[in-house]
Every structure is written in structure tokens, then in C-alpha cells.
Enzyme design. Structure first.
Site, PDB file in Angstrom:
ATOM      1  N   LEU A  17       0.828  -1.213   0.000  1.00 58.14           N
ATOM      2  CA  LEU A  17       0.000   0.000   0.000  1.00 58.14           C
ATOM      3  C   LEU A  17       0.861   1.262   0.000  1.00 58.14           C
ATOM      4  CD1 LEU A  17      -2.814  -0.873   2.578  1.00 58.14           C
ATOM      5  CD2 LEU A  17      -2.978  -0.802   0.094  1.00 58.14           C
ATOM      6  N   GLY A  20       6.075   2.564   3.224  1.00 56.80           N
ATOM      7  CA  GLY A  20       7.396   3.206   3.144  1.00 56.80           C
ATOM      8  C   GLY A  20       7.293   4.652   2.687  1.00 56.80           C
ATOM      9  N   ILE A  21       6.405   4.907   1.720  1.00 56.63           N
ATOM     10  CA  ILE A  21       6.228   6.273   1.196  1.00 56.63           C
ATOM     11  C   ILE A  21       5.556   7.155   2.255  1.00 56.63           C
ATOM     12  CG2 ILE A  21       5.167   7.675  -0.634  1.00 56.63           C
ATOM     13  CD1 ILE A  21       7.369   5.814  -1.675  1.00 56.63           C
ATOM     14  N   THR A 190     -15.802   0.424   2.770  1.00 63.35           N
ATOM     15  CA  THR A 190     -14.970   0.655   3.961  1.00 63.35           C
ATOM     16  C   THR A 190     -14.858  -0.583   4.849  1.00 63.35           C
ATOM     17  OG1 THR A 190     -16.838   1.402   5.307  1.00 63.35           O
ATOM     18  CG2 THR A 190     -15.671   3.088   4.035  1.00 63.35           C
ATOM     19  N   LYS A 191     -15.588  -1.651   4.504  1.00 63.07           N
ATOM     20  CA  LYS A 191     -15.603  -2.839   5.362  1.00 63.07           C
ATOM     21  C   LYS A 191     -14.204  -3.437   5.585  1.00 63.07           C
ATOM     22  CE  LYS A 191     -19.054  -4.332   6.876  1.00 63.07           C
ATOM     23  NZ  LYS A 191     -19.663  -3.838   8.146  1.00 63.07           N
ATOM     24  N   LYS A 225     -17.773   7.953   8.417  1.00 61.23           N
ATOM     25  CA  LYS A 225     -18.175   6.570   8.705  1.00 61.23           C
ATOM     26  C   LYS A 225     -16.991   5.783   9.278  1.00 61.23           C
ATOM     27  CE  LYS A 225     -20.056   2.542   6.271  1.00 61.23           C
ATOM     28  NZ  LYS A 225     -20.449   2.015   4.955  1.00 61.23           N
ATOM     29  N   CYS A 382      28.624  -1.169 -10.986  1.00 59.90           N
ATOM     30  CA  CYS A 382      29.061  -2.387 -10.316  1.00 59.90           C
ATOM     31  C   CYS A 382      29.347  -3.508 -11.329  1.00 59.90           C
ATOM     32  CB  CYS A 382      28.041  -2.802  -9.255  1.00 59.90           C
ATOM     33  SG  CYS A 382      28.738  -3.965  -8.065  1.00 59.90           S
ATOM     34  N   GLY A 384      27.937  -3.931 -14.021  1.00 63.37           N
ATOM     35  CA  GLY A 384      27.903  -3.249 -15.325  1.00 63.37           C
ATOM     36  C   GLY A 384      29.271  -2.705 -15.697  1.00 63.37           C
ATOM     37  N   GLU A 406      34.381 -14.711 -11.395  1.00 63.58           N
ATOM     38  CA  GLU A 406      33.042 -15.091 -10.934  1.00 63.58           C
ATOM     39  C   GLU A 406      32.322 -15.937 -11.988  1.00 63.58           C
ATOM     40  OE1 GLU A 406      28.850 -12.918  -9.521  1.00 63.58           O
ATOM     41  OE2 GLU A 406      30.415 -11.712 -10.449  1.00 63.58           O
ATOM     42  N   HIS A 508      27.899   1.886  -6.113  1.00 64.50           N
ATOM     43  CA  HIS A 508      26.500   2.147  -6.493  1.00 64.50           C
ATOM     44  C   HIS A 508      26.145   3.608  -6.191  1.00 64.50           C
ATOM     45  CE1 HIS A 508      25.008  -2.081  -6.991  1.00 64.50           C
ATOM     46  NE2 HIS A 508      26.103  -2.329  -6.288  1.00 64.50           N
ATOM     47  N   GLU A 510      23.660   5.241  -7.037  1.00 61.35           N
ATOM     48  CA  GLU A 510      22.210   5.443  -6.856  1.00 61.35           C
ATOM     49  C   GLU A 510      21.809   5.503  -5.383  1.00 61.35           C
ATOM     50  OE1 GLU A 510      22.595   0.885  -7.464  1.00 61.35           O
ATOM     51  OE2 GLU A 510      23.647   2.710  -8.063  1.00 61.35           O
TER      52      GLU A 510
END
Length: 536
Positions: A17, A20-21, A190-191, A225, A382, A384, A406, A508, A510
């Protein structure tokens, strides 16, 4: 404000849902009011951390400055608020139980029978309070993963119940639920929310604030309600509608007075609503950006969340370049010499994504070859970056069998290899370079011009490294090793001079890009991609 106050964010009805945001937005709004905050995530799964989880299962693995592998929500916390999280901001059932079992083995419990209540719940409470005690935050926001009713989250809910009881007004619960729209009946229902709250009440927790996740606007009658049936004040029933961008959520929450409701519930003075100047400027630029820049992500996980931080870094950089970033996922497993031109067609820039293991490796190498020889802006992150190195070794240095240890343990030209001191470690989590490391940039390099400074710190998550035995040869043929770790001399950044933008980083970037402080490498890469588009 003397003592730390605690906000517990729980979710009901369905997962995903956006707890986190919402947690990040609350943090942002409280910061704007001058409060010192932090946000932590408690995940009910038994893994010690998400480091060994498949991205298809759990999205990307985020890494904190101190090298903790965590849930991707910590990325949201940092991007929204600019705080730096540590291992204390992320906790799993696995770590809680391990800590209790370790104490029991040491004899810390003096022969007592170890039980979920009080031993596990006490350990949970200790970890919730740890940050507040140590750093004296005004607010600690604690997000509990999963959904109410899950068997795994029971000990966490019991710990919250106890803390609410012990701390009174200093601990509140914000519960996020879903209000579905039934198209056939033309009604919002809303149940499910009522059932979710009832479930929460059955374990002894009365929510103080409800956030209703909805795809359609809820009128006041529906909110009334919900307030009446769930014993929540009307002004503490807030709706979270679908919005054009996740970055609109704090503004929407502020409009509905969520931060004011939290302060009232905690017995704090509310005061005037702060203006979120720079944040609103970012949103304004985002709305006005009509021109598109097309970026191709060459990777193996066809899933939004698998490269979440990279996507957000590119999106933010697009906004600051007044462009809308359109991201296309390109499966590296499907790229061949014959179809690479077709697969990368229409992209203004290419990101060669991080990852582990050998699936899709050759496709990344083919893509790196194509973008290098066609001068398309390319950002290797990384793994990449390692693929860019292997491609260069094969096609420029002439080592057709060049590879990473690797992928091929017997390769005679191991241009990527495992570090000497790590060869004997067998535990999956123990062999990696994790967290923030120093890097010194070569003056005069493109990367130095982008950062505009010599010393930087970036976060890592990898096992294999550039093999320094080959460094001189790479440099002689045009791939420059322009960033090194000052202690180990390990290569952190490579770039090919003479090309528009061809840079690979072992780290990284990002993980350091936030809404108000986008990462310089992403800004520069997106700008180069826009320039490339114009030239075409």
C-alpha cells in the site's frame, strides 16, 4: 522537546500500500517543522537481512553507509528526508531471534525459560528505542513490514502494544488500510478497513490515525463513517489517493493536516504549517518537464523494484535537466550480436545494470561493445562496470577469453577477480565489500570534472574487483582507471576518454541520490544522453 516520541506505522488489508512512502512523507513533514527524525523498518521475515533474497521476491537490496544490506524502503527514507540510515534502522525477525539465542547461549538469561513474551518482545522494544536513546531524536518513525493478521508480525504488534501502554502520548499508531472501489456496484467499500482495525484492536492496539489508500477520492461521509466505526477522530482520518508521482505524497499529506494531527496526538504544539519550498520547486519542474529523454536499462530482472534506486536517480536527474526520463527495460539475456542494434534502438543513453551470477552476462558485454563503438552515453554500475572492462579486454586488448573469475573460474585473463584477502571466506554474506568507502579521483578526468572534487565516498556491494595487474595495459589503450581506493589501491572508476560519456563505477552511486540532492554522475549522464538525442 525532551523525550523521544515514537510513531508506529502498520498496514492492513493488503500489502504494497506504500507504508514506506507514508513513513518517508511523515519524516519529511516533521523535518520541515524543525524536528530531528529518523525512520526504521522492522521486517517480519526470518532472513537475517534481504542480502540473499532474489530481487523478484523482494525488489532491490539497499545498502546503508555502514554496510548493512536492507529493504528498499530505506532508500525511500533517505531520498525523501536526506537522512543517512545505518544498520540500526533495519531489523528483521531473523536478527531479533539470533540476538536472543546468542544471549541465551552466553548465559545472559541466567537459566530462565526463553519465551516470545517477554524475551523476544523486549528485544524488539530495545531495538526500537536504541536510536532515540543514542542520538536523542525528537521522533523515531518505525514501519512494521507485512500486513496485520500475518502470523509473523504478532511479536512486533505485542511490542508496540506494550510501548503504547508504557509511553502514553509519546507513542502513537498510524494504520494504513485500503478502501477498494467496486466498479459493478459503483461504490467505495470501507468494510475491509473496519475489519483491519478490528484485527488491530484484538491485539490491544487502538490506532490513533488512519491513512486510507484509495484510487478514487473519498468524500467526507466516508471518512466520517470510518472515524465512527474505528474510534478515530475525524481529523485523523486521512486519504492517500493515487498521485502522478510518489513525491507528491508529502504535499498531499500536509494539505490534509497529517503532520498537525500527529503533533496533536503526541501532545506537541502544532504551530504554523511550514512551506516546503525546494520540494515544491522540484515538483513544479517535474510537472513542467515535457520533453523526453530515453534511457535503456540493460539488466536481467524485468521488475520495477529490482533497480528501484537507479530508476529514481535517473528520474530525479531528468527533472533537474528539465526532461521527463522514460526508462525502458532491455533484457540482457535476449541481446545478441545480431539484434543488439535493434534492441538498443531509440535509446539516448544506456545503463548497464548491477547484479550477481552469470545469467545475461554475455548480453551486457555485447551491449557495452555496441555503445562504445557507436559512442552512445553509457553508465556501467558495479557488475555493469565489470562488463565494460571485460568487453574492452576482449575487443581492444585482444584477449578473446577475458572474463571475471566469478563467471569463469579458469579464465587465463581474469581482468575481474576476487581480492586476495577474501579468497578463503565461504559465508555468502561475509565476502563482500559493503557500505561506504573512500575514493580518490584523478584530476583532469571526466569524472573529476563531474564531481568537482578529489575525495569522494560511495557505497559498495560486490565481491569481485578490477584486477590491478592489467591496469597499465588498459590505460595504454584508452580505458583510464580514474578513481582508486586510497588504502587498497583498488580501482573504483573507469572511463574511456574521447567518447561522449562512457563511465563505469565499481560502487553504487544510486544509493546517494536524493530528491533535493541528485547524484552528480546521474545528472551528468542524463545531460549527455539529452545532448546525444539532439545530435541524432
Amino acid at each position: 522537546m525532551a523525550e523521544t516520541k515514537y510513531i508506529f506505522v502498520t498496514g492492513g488489508v493488503v500489502s504494497s500500500l506504500g507504508k514506506g512512502i507514508i513513513s518517508s512523507s511523515i519524516g519529511k513533514l516533521l523535518q520541515a517543522r524543525g524536528y530531528n527524525i529518523t525512520i526504521q523498518k522492522f521486517d517480519p521475515y526470518i532472513n537475517i537481512d534481504p542480502g540473499t533474497l532474489n530481487p523478484y521476491e523482494h525488489g532491490e537490496c539497499y545498502v546503508t553507509v555502514d554496510g548493512m544490506e536492507t529493504d528498499l524502503d530505506l532508500g525511500h527514507y533517505e531520498r525523501f528526508t536526506g537522512i543517512q540510515t545505518t544498520k540500526a534502522n533495519s531489523m528483521t525477525t531473523g536478527r531479533i531471534y539470533k540476538s536472543v539465542i546468542d544471549k541465551e547461549r552466553r548465559g545472559d538469561y541466567l537459566g530462565k525459560t526463553i519465551q516470545v513474551v517477554p524475551h523476544i518482545t523486549d528485544e524488539i522494544k530495545r531495538n526500537i528505542k536504541l536510536l532515540g536513546k543514542k542520538y536523542h531524536y525528537d521522533f523515531v518513525i518505525t514501519e512494521i513490514g507485512g500486513t496485520i493478521g500475518d502470523i509473523e508480525s504478532a511479536p512486533f504488534l505485542e511490542a508496540i502494544r506494550q510501548m503504547k501502554w508504557e509511553l502514553g502520548k509519546r507513542a502513537i499508531n498510524l494504520h494504513l488500510t485500503y478502501v477498494p472501489y467496486l466498479r459493478a456496484a459503483g461504490e467505495l467499500k470501507t468494510k475491509p478497513t473496519q475489519h483491519s482495525v478490528k484485527e488491530l484492536q484484538s491485539v490491544g492496539i487502538q490506532p490513533d490515525i488512519l491513512v486510507l489508500r484509495t484510487e478514487k477520492h473519498l468524500d467526507d461521509d466516508i471518512r466520517k463513517k470510518v472515524a465512527a466505526f474505528c474510534n478515530v477522530d475525524m481529523d485523523c482520518v486521512v486519504q492517500s489517493e493515487d498521485l502522478p508521482s510518489i513525491y507528491d505524497v508529502p504535499i498531499n499529506m500536509q494539505k490534509q493536516g497529517l503532520d498537525a494531527a500527529i503533533l496533536r496526538k503526541c501532545g506537541e504544539e502544532v504551530g504554523p504549517t511550514p512551506g516546503l519550498g525546494p520540494w515544491k520547486e522540484f515538483l513544479d519542474r517535474q510537472r513542467k518537464a515535457k520533453k523526453e529523454v530515453h534511457i535503456g536499462l540493460v539488466g536481467k530482472y524485468d521488475l520495477q523494484d529490482a533497480y528501484k534506486s537507479i530508476r529514481e536517480g535517473l528520474l530525479q536527474a531528468g527533472v533537474y535537466n528539465d526532461h521527463k526520463t522514460v526508462i525502458t527495460f532491455i533484457s540482457s539475456e535476449e541481446i545478441t550480436e545480431d539484434n543488439v542494434a535493434e534492441k538498443l534502438k531509440g535509446q539516448d543513453g544506456i545503463v548497464i545494470c548491477p547484479g550477481f551470477g552469470q545469467r545475461g552476462i554475455e548480453g551486457k558485454i555485447v551491449a557495452a561493445h555496441y555503445t562504445r563503438t557507436h559512442d552512445i552515453p553509457t553508465f556501467g554500475i558495479c557488475l555493469g562496470m565489470q562488463m565494460m572492462v571485460i568487453e574492452f579486454a576482449r575487443n581492444v586488448l585482444g584477449y578473446k577469453d577475458a572474463n571475471s573469475r566469478e563467471i569463469d573460474g579458469k579464465t587465463p585473463h581474469n581482468v575481474i577477480d576476487i581480492m586476495e584477502e577474501q579468497k578463503n571466506i565461504t559465508n555468502m554474506g561475509g565476502t563482500m565489500r559493503l557500505g561506504a568507502y573512500e575514493c580518490v579521483l584523478r584530476q583532469g578526468s571526466k569524472t573529476f570534472d563531474i564531481y568537482k572534487k578529489e575525495h569522494i565516498q560511495e557505497r559498495h556491494r560486490h565481491r569481485y574487483e578490477f584486477n590491478n595487474d592489467y591496469e597499465k595495459e588498459f590505460e595504454k589503450h584508452g580505458m583510464q582507471c580514474v578513481g582508486h581506493n586510497p588504502e587498497s589501491e583498488l580501482v573504483e572508476i573507469v572511463e574511456v576518454s574521447g567518447l561522449r560519456w562512457y563511465i563505469g563505477t565499481q560502487f553504487h552511486p544510486e544509493y546517494q541520490s536524493t530528491v533535493l540532492h541528485p547524484h552528480p554522475l546521474f545528472l551528468s549522464f542524463v545531460k549527455a544522453s539529452i545532448d546525444n538525442q539532439k545530435k541524432q
